[in-house]
Design a protein around this motif. Sequence first.
Motif, PDB file in Angstrom:
ATOM      1  N   SER A 134       0.839  -1.197   0.000  1.00  0.00           N
ATOM      2  CA  SER A 134       0.000   0.000   0.000  1.00  0.00           C
ATOM      3  C   SER A 134       0.878   1.252   0.000  1.00  0.00           C
ATOM      4  CB  SER A 134      -0.888  -0.011   1.244  1.00  0.00           C
ATOM      5  OG  SER A 134      -0.073   0.210   2.380  1.00  0.00           O
ATOM      6  N   PRO A 135       0.329   2.393  -0.408  1.00  0.00           N
ATOM      7  CA  PRO A 135       1.117   3.638  -0.429  1.00  0.00           C
ATOM      8  C   PRO A 135       1.660   3.974   0.954  1.00  0.00           C
ATOM      9  CG  PRO A 135      -1.007   3.954  -1.529  1.00  0.00           C
ATOM     10  CD  PRO A 135      -1.035   2.577  -0.944  1.00  0.00           C
ATOM     11  N   GLY A 136       0.855   3.694   1.971  1.00  0.00           N
ATOM     12  CA  GLY A 136       1.319   3.971   3.330  1.00  0.00           C
ATOM     13  C   GLY A 136       2.586   3.202   3.645  1.00  0.00           C
ATOM     14  N   GLN A 137       2.618   1.938   3.249  1.00  0.00           N
ATOM     15  CA  GLN A 137       3.815   1.122   3.490  1.00  0.00           C
ATOM     16  C   GLN A 137       5.009   1.647   2.720  1.00  0.00           C
ATOM     17  OE1 GLN A 137       1.840  -2.617   2.653  1.00  0.00           O
ATOM     18  NE2 GLN A 137       2.625  -3.439   4.579  1.00  0.00           N
ATOM     19  N   TRP A 138       4.719   2.130   1.500  1.00  0.00           N
ATOM     20  CA  TRP A 138       5.826   2.696   0.719  1.00  0.00           C
ATOM     21  C   TRP A 138       6.463   3.867   1.445  1.00  0.00           C
ATOM     22  CZ3 TRP A 138       9.051   1.113  -2.506  1.00  0.00           C
ATOM     23  CH2 TRP A 138       8.711   0.161  -3.477  1.00  0.00           C
ATOM     24  N   ILE A 139       5.610   4.741   1.959  1.00  0.00           N
ATOM     25  CA  ILE A 139       6.139   5.914   2.679  1.00  0.00           C
ATOM     26  C   ILE A 139       6.920   5.449   3.901  1.00  0.00           C
ATOM     27  CG2 ILE A 139       5.495   7.963   4.001  1.00  0.00           C
ATOM     28  CD1 ILE A 139       3.104   8.243   2.084  1.00  0.00           C
TER      29      ILE A 139
END
Lengths: 287, 300
Positions: free
Chosen positions: B13-18
Amino acid sequence: MNAGQSRYGYVFVSGYTLLLLAFGLLPTLYAIYLAFTRNGAFVGFDNFVRVFGDYRFLPAVAHVALYVVYWLVSLIIFVVILALIVHAVRVRWLGNAARFLFYIPGAIAGASSVLLWLFVLDPSVSPVSALLKSMGYDSLVSVVAVGNLPVVFTVIAFWAGAGGWIVIMYGALNNISGDIMEAARIDGAGPVQTAWHIQLPMLTKWISYMGIMSLAAGTQLFVEPKILAQATKNVVPEDYSLNQLAYLYAFRQNDFSGSAAISIVLLVVALGLSTIFIFRGRLFDSE
Amino acid sequence: MSDITLRRRRAISPGQWIGRALVAIVLITFAAFFILPIVWLVLAPTKSNSQLLLDGPFSFGSFDQLAANWDQLFAFGSGVFTTWIGNSVFYSFSALVITLIVSIPAGYALALIEFKGRRLLLVTTLIVMLIPNTALVLPIFLELSAARLIGSPLAVILPFSFFPFGVYLTYIYFSTAVSRDLLNAARIDGAGELRVFGQVAMPLATPVIALVGFFSFVANWNNYFLPFLVVGGQKIPVQVGLSNLLANVPAFNPTTATSIVIELPTLALATLLSVAPILIIFLFAQRFLVEGMTAGGTKE
């Protein structure tokens, strides 16, 4: 208890006990004697009163206290965060390499580390001169202005000391059972929640050990200000820390009683911290 | 089907990427903070003074320049740098030998022999071990000066030899790694206490001897405060010598009175050489360090 065995017990500990008496107990007793006498005559707390009244004493206490606060806060925050991160790295070689990089500065201690940091903090030769200049510093003297010193000493101490603690915390994290971590993951806890609710509570004992050790060591500040004072022609004052002041009393003023009084104050702090830790902490439950 | 679950597991997910990007930034920043000063220190001695000031901080100078800096350092004060290193070696090794001779039997006795006062000695050792070694330096100086030992090599070696941490490490080692039954079996076979120690316990002690030796050597080599107070002149170890060298660097002391001048790259070389033995030991003894540092937690 077997009498023959017990006799050999004394033989085996005799050498160490002699050193313990000669360089642990005896210097302490002698310093106490000096601190309470003047030219051989008992003077009660006179030496302490005189030293505490010295215009350099309270500033030195304030300097050391401020440094210790910066040092402890940064150590606890960053060591824990870095240990958690390194522990969470799944790629084995990457985690190993990171720990190795973090702890290798521990090899460089004492005068050598301060000398190295003289270079790093001198914008004319520093590897990070761009950073220093962007912060408005264009000479060593401006970087080590007295107001900056608690931060400067914190950076030096962190650089040399944090890696060892990261390795210790990492080891402690490894001891947390895989089942607990797995249970947390199944319950839907993310890495941050796991760290906060499971890993951090398991680390508290080590964090308090680190805190006490660092607090005791921090109050002893000597070599960093000593060498910076020399390198900056006393822009960094030669009476910045308590140990420096004790040194000046003995060597500049030939006042061994005053020097002993300051040493006793520092020793009481160190002994108090370590005794509390031995008797209240559970880390060294040996029996 | 299996392809889909596999993909779903891989999808981030984008959150994990950040989160991952943040973690990478923190790791890289701190790795740079810890390692760049050392990289700089290794490169600095290969440059001339002007190269050090003008070239990029992580550029390599030349081997010729390294040789020139080397010559300047070892010519300083008719080779006094060699004397300092020799003193450091002499003090650290003498203290190491005494430390081993007194600590190993002491830790052994504390762990495996019953005698009166054992508990008192053990607790005292723990307390003294946890106070920073600088805390006792001024009292030791005052004591040695009353004993008129200031200036003697013994004034460095004997206090260095007092190493409670070594006794503690030995104690932990013997109380976990060697069983009393083993010793009792030897006693029943008629071995005296000295033989039990020498022929049963000692052969098992090699790991802890190495561990204590390592920590004692590192602590002594890096010690500045004590030798700074108790020896002077030709007797100082390299840690104290470095600060003498600093007094002859015009960049730090524009008014320096001496005619012999130490330039910055030479000072960097001296700094590097002063830590070289420890740096090398650290590179090869990672596991030792970790073992020793976590010794307090192993016995639960």
